[in-house]
Design an enzyme around this catalytic site. Structure first.
Site, PDB file in Angstrom:
ATOM      1  N   MET A   1       9.863  14.707  74.994  1.00  0.00           N
ATOM      2  CA  MET A   1      10.441  15.453  73.877  1.00  0.00           C
ATOM      3  C   MET A   1       9.368  16.271  73.170  1.00  0.00           C
ATOM      4  SD  MET A   1      13.744  14.799  73.434  1.00  0.00           S
ATOM      5  CE  MET A   1      14.126  14.856  71.688  1.00  0.00           C
ATOM      6  N   CYS A   2       9.738  17.448  72.708  1.00  0.00           N
ATOM      7  CA  CYS A   2       8.847  18.285  71.924  1.00  0.00           C
ATOM      8  C   CYS A   2       8.837  17.799  70.473  1.00  0.00           C
ATOM      9  CB  CYS A   2       9.319  19.730  71.974  1.00  0.00           C
ATOM     10  SG  CYS A   2       9.600  20.348  73.657  1.00  0.00           S
ATOM     11  N   GLU A   3       8.007  18.425  69.646  1.00  0.00           N
ATOM     12  CA  GLU A   3       8.010  18.088  68.220  1.00  0.00           C
ATOM     13  C   GLU A   3       8.099  19.365  67.398  1.00  0.00           C
ATOM     14  OE1 GLU A   3       5.808  15.169  66.327  1.00  0.00           O
ATOM     15  OE2 GLU A   3       5.741  13.789  68.042  1.00  0.00           O
ATOM     16  N   ASN A 109      13.997  20.886  70.214  1.00  0.00           N
ATOM     17  CA  ASN A 109      13.619  19.881  71.205  1.00  0.00           C
ATOM     18  C   ASN A 109      14.856  19.104  71.628  1.00  0.00           C
ATOM     19  OD1 ASN A 109      13.899  17.405  69.610  1.00  0.00           O
ATOM     20  ND2 ASN A 109      11.983  17.914  68.617  1.00  0.00           N
TER      21      ASN A 109
END
Length: 272
Positions: A1-3, A109
């Site tokens: 997952m991105c932030e 995300n």
């Protein structure tokens, strides 16, 4: 997952402290090493954006931004862990498009199953991510409904409706701004923190950096930070519930409840 990292403030504000914490998560304290980007809104509708496909923790451009104080009232930032779309400059968030004479900015995300089957209008992706396709779909829906800017309450309601729709496709954590308001939607994890008088001190989670905000602000300043995970260890962050869509304007926080009309609820302020 991105932030994700966002900021909404009632005065032009320096985000270097929070950005430093986020940047560390891009390949050093976190696995998000597949590029990063940040957009600053300045002087009304104007904005400037910086993108880099290199990890933010090692990026020379990110180091420059830590030294160069760009003061803004709205900021959208993102560090990427690629799952769809190769690691490349065109696939780094935030993405931007023009609508109604405003520059819109979007970062996301999560994964959205089937999003690329949704038809688009004049807004076309440049890269290959499902995130950018979702952004283009949002922009197409807005343009199709209103050829000219709608009333703010109408826009709030429709943004909340679109977020609820996209949330049915998977994990949809996002930040979206039209230069006036910063919208956030929590599909899995998102939190916020409002700083206002009386200001205190804060220490980053990811770096040994502490700031006394009483020395950096005035009594009328209001600054709200939005992040995927808390960036500081000695402040109280408020977790959004899954499915919440929130509007931030001049640091104030409003919960948007989609329906026949939007019910706007003031969320708790974490000021001391």
């Amino acid at each position: 997952m991105c932030e994700l990292l966002g900021m909404s403030a009632n005065v032009p504000t320096d985000i270097r402290f929070s950005f430093a914490g986020l940047a560390k998560r891009g390949g050093e304290t976190g696995p998000h090493a597949d590029g990063w980007g940040i957009t600053f809104y300045e002087g009304g509708r104007g904005c400037r954006s910086f993108h880099d496909p290199d990890p933010s923790a090692q990026s020379e451009l990110a180091k420059l931004l830590r030294r160069f104080a760009i003061k803004s009232r709205i900021v959208v930032a993102h560090v990427r862990k690629a799952n769809r779309g190769r690691v490349s400059l065109e696939n780094t968030h935030p993405f931007s498009r023009e609508l109604w004479g405003r520059r819109w900015t979007f970062a996301h995300n999560g994964q959205l199953k089937g999003i690329k089957r949704r038809p688009l209008g004049r807004f076309e992706p440049v890269g290959s991510t499902d995130s950018e396709h979702a952004f283009c779909w949002i922009m197409s829906q807005l343009q199709e409904r209103w050829p000219k800017p709608p009333r703010p309450a109408q826009l709030d309601a429709f943004v909340a409706e679109l977020c609820r729709d996209l949330g049915t496709l998977g994990v949809f954590n996002m930040l979206l701004s039209d230069s006036r308001v910063l919208y956030a939607h929590c599909g899995k994890r998102l939190c916020y923190l409002t700083r206002c008088a009386p200001f205190g001190t804060a220490t980053l989670v990811d770096e040994d950096w502490r700031v006394d905000f009483a020395q950096e602000t005035t009594e009328t300043d209001v600054v709200t930070m939005i992040a995927t995970r808390a960036l500081t260890r000695d402040e109280t962050w408020t977790e959004l519930a899954r499915g919440d869509t929130v509007a931030f304007k001049d640091g104030a926080v409003r919960l948007l409840r989609p329906g026949r009309r939007v019910v706007q609820v003031a969320l708790p302020c974490s000021c001391g």
